[in-house]
Scaffold this active site. Structure first.
Site, PDB file in Angstrom:
ATOM      1  CG  LEU A 102       6.802  -6.718  -0.893  1.00 30.90           C
ATOM      2  CD1 LEU A 102       6.096  -7.914  -0.258  1.00 30.90           C
ATOM      3  CD2 LEU A 102       5.835  -5.973  -1.808  1.00 30.90           C
ATOM      4  CG  ASP A 103       6.600   0.268   1.026  1.00 30.29           C
ATOM      5  OD1 ASP A 103       7.701   0.400   0.474  1.00 30.29           O
ATOM      6  OD2 ASP A 103       5.562   0.861   0.673  1.00 30.29           O
ATOM      7  CE1 TYR A 104       9.231  -2.749  10.232  1.00 24.02           C
ATOM      8  CE2 TYR A 104       7.400  -1.231  10.594  1.00 24.02           C
ATOM      9  CZ  TYR A 104       8.334  -2.125  11.081  1.00 24.02           C
ATOM     10  OH  TYR A 104       8.367  -2.392  12.419  1.00 24.02           O
ATOM     11  CG  ASP A 105       3.609   0.062   7.404  1.00 23.53           C
ATOM     12  OD1 ASP A 105       3.982  -0.604   8.393  1.00 23.53           O
ATOM     13  OD2 ASP A 105       3.523   1.302   7.390  1.00 23.53           O
ATOM     14  CB  THR A 106       3.817  -3.699   1.576  1.00 19.20           C
ATOM     15  OG1 THR A 106       3.628  -2.297   1.390  1.00 19.20           O
ATOM     16  CG2 THR A 106       3.113  -4.452   0.458  1.00 19.20           C
TER      17      THR A 106
END
Ligand code: URA
Length: 245
Positions: A102-106
Protein backbone atom coordinates in the site's frame (compact mmCIF):
# COMPACT_ATOMS: atom_id res chain seq x y z
CA UNK A 1 -1.28 -29.70 -3.07
CA UNK A 2 2.28 -30.04 -4.30
CA UNK A 3 4.59 -32.88 -5.13
CA UNK A 4 6.41 -34.11 -2.09
CA UNK A 5 9.91 -33.75 -3.58
CA UNK A 6 9.15 -30.11 -4.41
CA UNK A 7 7.93 -29.40 -0.87
CA UNK A 8 11.02 -31.00 0.61
CA UNK A 9 13.35 -29.11 -1.73
CA UNK A 10 11.61 -25.80 -0.92
CA UNK A 11 11.93 -26.50 2.78
CA UNK A 12 15.69 -26.72 2.27
CA UNK A 13 15.98 -30.46 2.96
CA UNK A 14 18.17 -31.14 -0.09
CA UNK A 15 18.14 -30.83 -3.89
CA UNK A 16 15.02 -32.11 -5.62
CA UNK A 17 16.88 -35.18 -6.94
CA UNK A 18 18.22 -36.01 -3.50
CA UNK A 19 14.72 -35.54 -2.06
CA UNK A 20 13.40 -38.06 -4.60
CA UNK A 21 15.98 -40.53 -3.33
CA UNK A 22 14.87 -39.90 0.25
CA UNK A 23 11.28 -40.65 -0.77
CA UNK A 24 12.05 -43.88 -2.63
CA UNK A 25 14.28 -44.96 0.26
CA UNK A 26 11.22 -44.78 2.55
CA UNK A 27 12.54 -41.95 4.75
CA UNK A 28 9.58 -39.62 4.18
CA UNK A 29 6.18 -39.76 5.89
CA UNK A 30 3.04 -37.67 5.48
CA UNK A 31 0.80 -37.54 8.54
CA UNK A 32 2.61 -40.55 9.94
CA UNK A 33 2.31 -42.73 6.83
CA UNK A 34 5.49 -43.55 4.89
CA UNK A 35 5.30 -42.51 1.26
CA UNK A 36 7.56 -44.09 -1.35
CA UNK A 37 5.98 -43.11 -4.69
CA UNK A 38 7.40 -40.04 -6.41
CA UNK A 39 4.02 -38.86 -7.69
CA UNK A 40 2.64 -38.35 -4.18
CA UNK A 41 1.37 -34.91 -3.24
CA UNK A 42 0.83 -33.12 0.05
CA UNK A 43 -0.27 -29.73 1.38
CA UNK A 44 2.73 -28.13 3.08
CA UNK A 45 0.46 -25.81 5.08
CA UNK A 46 -1.66 -28.58 6.58
CA UNK A 47 0.12 -31.92 6.40
CA UNK A 48 2.76 -33.05 8.86
CA UNK A 49 5.71 -34.07 6.71
CA UNK A 50 8.70 -35.81 8.28
CA UNK A 51 12.10 -36.87 6.97
CA UNK A 52 13.68 -39.62 9.06
CA UNK A 53 11.15 -38.72 11.74
CA UNK A 54 12.00 -34.99 11.84
CA UNK A 55 9.27 -32.55 10.92
CA UNK A 56 10.05 -30.13 8.08
CA UNK A 57 8.84 -26.57 7.75
CA UNK A 58 7.87 -26.57 11.40
CA UNK A 59 7.90 -22.80 11.68
CA UNK A 60 4.35 -21.84 12.50
CA UNK A 61 2.63 -20.16 9.60
CA UNK A 62 1.20 -16.88 10.66
CA UNK A 63 -1.46 -14.88 8.81
CA UNK A 64 -2.20 -11.38 10.05
CA UNK A 65 -4.31 -8.49 8.87
CA UNK A 66 -3.40 -4.95 9.82
CA UNK A 67 -5.17 -1.65 9.43
CA UNK A 68 -2.19 0.28 8.10
CA UNK A 69 -2.26 3.97 9.00
CA UNK A 70 -1.26 6.53 6.38
CA UNK A 71 2.30 7.80 6.72
CA UNK A 72 3.74 4.31 7.15
CA UNK A 73 5.92 2.44 4.64
CA UNK A 74 4.84 -1.05 3.51
CA UNK A 75 8.18 -2.66 4.23
CA UNK A 76 10.05 -4.35 7.05
CA UNK A 77 12.67 -1.59 7.16
CA UNK A 78 13.27 1.85 5.69
CA UNK A 79 16.79 3.17 5.02
CA UNK A 80 15.54 6.68 5.80
CA UNK A 81 14.19 5.60 9.19
CA UNK A 82 10.53 6.34 8.47
CA UNK A 83 7.92 4.20 10.27
CA UNK A 84 7.33 0.78 8.68
CA UNK A 85 4.39 -1.59 9.08
CA UNK A 86 6.32 -4.15 11.15
CA UNK A 87 6.95 -1.46 13.81
CA UNK A 88 3.34 -2.07 14.81
CA UNK A 89 3.79 -5.79 15.57
CA UNK A 90 4.27 -6.75 19.20
CA UNK A 91 5.62 -10.13 20.32
CA UNK A 92 5.55 -11.59 16.81
CA UNK A 93 8.66 -13.77 16.58
CA UNK A 94 8.00 -15.11 13.09
CA UNK A 95 9.46 -13.13 10.19
CA UNK A 96 6.29 -12.00 8.49
CA UNK A 97 6.28 -9.91 5.32
CA UNK A 98 3.62 -7.65 3.81
CA UNK A 99 1.55 -9.21 1.02
CA UNK A 100 1.82 -6.66 -1.76
CA UNK A 101 2.08 -2.92 -1.12
CA UNK A 102 0.00 0.00 0.00
CA UNK A 103 1.34 3.49 -0.74
CA UNK A 104 2.76 5.60 2.06
CA UNK A 105 -0.40 7.74 1.95
CA UNK A 106 -2.84 4.83 1.66
CA UNK A 107 -4.41 3.26 4.73
CA UNK A 108 -6.37 0.10 5.37
CA UNK A 109 -6.18 -3.65 4.95
CA UNK A 110 -2.70 -5.09 4.68
CA UNK A 111 -1.98 -8.81 5.05
CA UNK A 112 1.28 -9.99 6.58
CA UNK A 113 2.49 -13.58 6.54
CA UNK A 114 5.50 -15.88 6.52
CA UNK A 115 3.71 -18.13 3.99
CA UNK A 116 5.66 -17.06 0.92
CA UNK A 117 3.79 -19.42 -1.37
CA UNK A 118 0.34 -18.01 -0.57
CA UNK A 119 1.72 -14.45 -0.65
CA UNK A 120 3.08 -15.03 -4.16
CA UNK A 121 -0.17 -16.48 -5.41
CA UNK A 122 -2.14 -13.57 -3.96
CA UNK A 123 0.05 -10.90 -5.52
CA UNK A 124 0.87 -12.49 -8.88
CA UNK A 125 -0.79 -10.34 -11.56
CA UNK A 126 -2.06 -13.42 -13.41
CA UNK A 127 -4.13 -14.51 -10.43
CA UNK A 128 -6.43 -11.45 -10.58
CA UNK A 129 -7.19 -11.39 -6.85
CA UNK A 130 -9.81 -8.67 -6.14
CA UNK A 131 -8.90 -5.69 -3.95
CA UNK A 132 -11.52 -3.16 -2.88
CA UNK A 133 -10.71 0.46 -2.04
CA UNK A 134 -12.77 3.34 -0.73
CA UNK A 135 -11.50 6.43 -2.52
CA UNK A 136 -12.61 9.83 -1.29
CA UNK A 137 -12.19 12.17 -4.24
CA UNK A 138 -12.52 15.87 -4.99
CA UNK A 139 -16.03 16.87 -6.11
CA UNK A 140 -18.66 14.31 -7.16
CA UNK A 141 -17.81 12.26 -10.25
CA UNK A 142 -20.53 11.87 -12.84
CA UNK A 143 -21.96 8.37 -13.31
CA UNK A 144 -20.56 8.29 -16.83
CA UNK A 145 -17.05 8.87 -15.46
CA UNK A 146 -17.47 5.97 -13.06
CA UNK A 147 -18.62 3.83 -15.98
CA UNK A 148 -15.38 4.66 -17.76
CA UNK A 149 -13.45 3.41 -14.74
CA UNK A 150 -15.62 0.28 -14.66
CA UNK A 151 -15.03 -0.54 -18.32
CA UNK A 152 -11.33 0.29 -18.38
CA UNK A 153 -9.52 3.54 -18.84
CA UNK A 154 -6.28 4.42 -20.59
CA UNK A 155 -3.37 5.15 -18.26
CA UNK A 156 0.18 5.83 -19.38
CA UNK A 157 1.01 2.12 -18.90
CA UNK A 158 -2.04 0.89 -20.85
CA UNK A 159 -5.73 0.19 -20.42
CA UNK A 160 -7.00 -0.90 -17.02
CA UNK A 161 -9.00 -4.13 -16.73
CA UNK A 162 -12.74 -3.99 -15.88
CA UNK A 163 -13.47 -2.91 -12.30
CA UNK A 164 -16.53 -2.70 -10.06
CA UNK A 165 -17.29 0.88 -9.12
CA UNK A 166 -20.06 2.37 -6.98
CA UNK A 167 -20.91 5.40 -4.88
CA UNK A 168 -20.53 4.97 -1.11
CA UNK A 169 -21.14 8.53 0.06
CA UNK A 170 -21.82 11.85 -1.64
CA UNK A 171 -21.30 15.25 0.04
CA UNK A 172 -24.59 17.19 -0.24
CA UNK A 173 -22.54 20.33 -1.05
CA UNK A 174 -20.80 18.46 -3.86
CA UNK A 175 -17.29 19.01 -2.47
CA UNK A 176 -16.32 15.34 -2.30
CA UNK A 177 -17.57 11.79 -2.78
CA UNK A 178 -16.47 8.39 -1.57
CA UNK A 179 -16.39 5.72 -4.24
CA UNK A 180 -15.88 1.98 -3.80
CA UNK A 181 -13.66 0.48 -6.50
CA UNK A 182 -12.64 -3.17 -6.86
CA UNK A 183 -9.67 -3.89 -9.11
CA UNK A 184 -7.92 -7.15 -9.98
CA UNK A 185 -4.59 -5.62 -10.95
CA UNK A 186 -1.94 -4.03 -8.80
CA UNK A 187 -0.13 -1.42 -10.83
CA UNK A 188 1.78 1.32 -9.11
CA UNK A 189 -0.60 3.97 -7.64
CA UNK A 190 -3.29 2.53 -9.85
CA UNK A 191 -6.40 3.76 -8.03
CA UNK A 192 -5.02 7.27 -7.64
CA UNK A 193 -4.08 7.37 -11.32
CA UNK A 194 -7.51 6.08 -12.39
CA UNK A 195 -9.26 8.90 -10.53
CA UNK A 196 -6.73 11.44 -11.82
CA UNK A 197 -7.63 10.27 -15.33
CA UNK A 198 -11.25 11.34 -14.76
CA UNK A 199 -10.05 14.59 -13.08
CA UNK A 200 -11.23 13.73 -9.58
CA UNK A 201 -8.01 13.52 -7.56
CA UNK A 202 -8.00 11.22 -4.53
CA UNK A 203 -8.04 12.97 -1.14
CA UNK A 204 -8.05 9.80 0.95
CA UNK A 205 -7.54 6.16 -0.02
CA UNK A 206 -8.36 3.16 2.13
CA UNK A 207 -8.28 -0.53 1.19
CA UNK A 208 -11.26 -2.30 2.73
CA UNK A 209 -11.04 -5.83 1.25
CA UNK A 210 -8.49 -8.21 -0.24
CA UNK A 211 -9.31 -11.59 -1.79
CA UNK A 212 -12.61 -12.01 0.05
CA UNK A 213 -11.27 -10.82 3.43
CA UNK A 214 -12.64 -7.53 4.78
CA UNK A 215 -11.19 -4.99 7.21
CA UNK A 216 -14.47 -4.33 9.06
CA UNK A 217 -13.88 -2.44 12.30
CA UNK A 218 -10.23 -3.18 13.01
CA UNK A 219 -8.80 0.02 14.50
CA UNK A 220 -6.13 2.01 12.74
CA UNK A 221 -2.63 0.68 13.54
CA UNK A 222 -4.03 -2.54 15.02
CA UNK A 223 -3.63 -6.08 13.72
CA UNK A 224 -5.08 -9.51 14.38
CA UNK A 225 -4.71 -13.10 13.18
CA UNK A 226 -6.99 -14.20 10.38
CA UNK A 227 -9.72 -16.65 11.35
CA UNK A 228 -9.64 -20.12 9.73
CA UNK A 229 -12.65 -19.05 7.61
CA UNK A 230 -10.81 -15.96 6.37
CA UNK A 231 -7.74 -18.01 5.53
CA UNK A 232 -9.91 -20.46 3.57
CA UNK A 233 -11.49 -17.56 1.68
CA UNK A 234 -8.05 -16.20 0.85
CA UNK A 235 -6.82 -19.59 -0.36
CA UNK A 236 -9.92 -20.00 -2.48
CA UNK A 237 -9.37 -16.54 -3.99
CA UNK A 238 -5.77 -17.41 -4.87
CA UNK A 239 -6.69 -20.83 -6.29
CA UNK A 240 -9.91 -19.97 -8.12
CA UNK A 241 -8.22 -17.17 -9.98
CA UNK A 242 -5.20 -19.32 -10.72
CA UNK A 243 -7.45 -21.77 -12.60
CA UNK A 244 -8.82 -19.06 -14.89
CA UNK A 245 -5.36 -17.91 -15.99
N1 URA B 1 -3.81 2.14 -5.63
C1 URA B 1 -3.18 3.25 -5.21
O1 URA B 1 -3.22 4.27 -5.88
N2 URA B 1 -2.51 3.21 -4.06
C2 URA B 1 -2.44 2.11 -3.28
O2 URA B 1 -1.82 2.12 -2.22
C3 URA B 1 -3.09 0.96 -3.73
C4 URA B 1 -3.78 1.00 -4.90
Amino acid sequence: MERLQKILAHAGVASRRKCEELITAGKVAVNGVTVTELGAKADPARDVITVSGRRIGAERKLYLMMNKPKGVITSVRDPQGRPVVTDYLKNVKERVYPVGRLDYDTEGLLLLTNDGDLANRLTHPRHHVPKTYHATVERVPHGSDLEKLAHGIRLEDGMTAPAEVEYVDVDPDGKFATISITIREGRNRQVRRMFEAIRHPVIRLKRVAFGGVTLDNLQRGKYRALTPEELDALRRAADATAESR
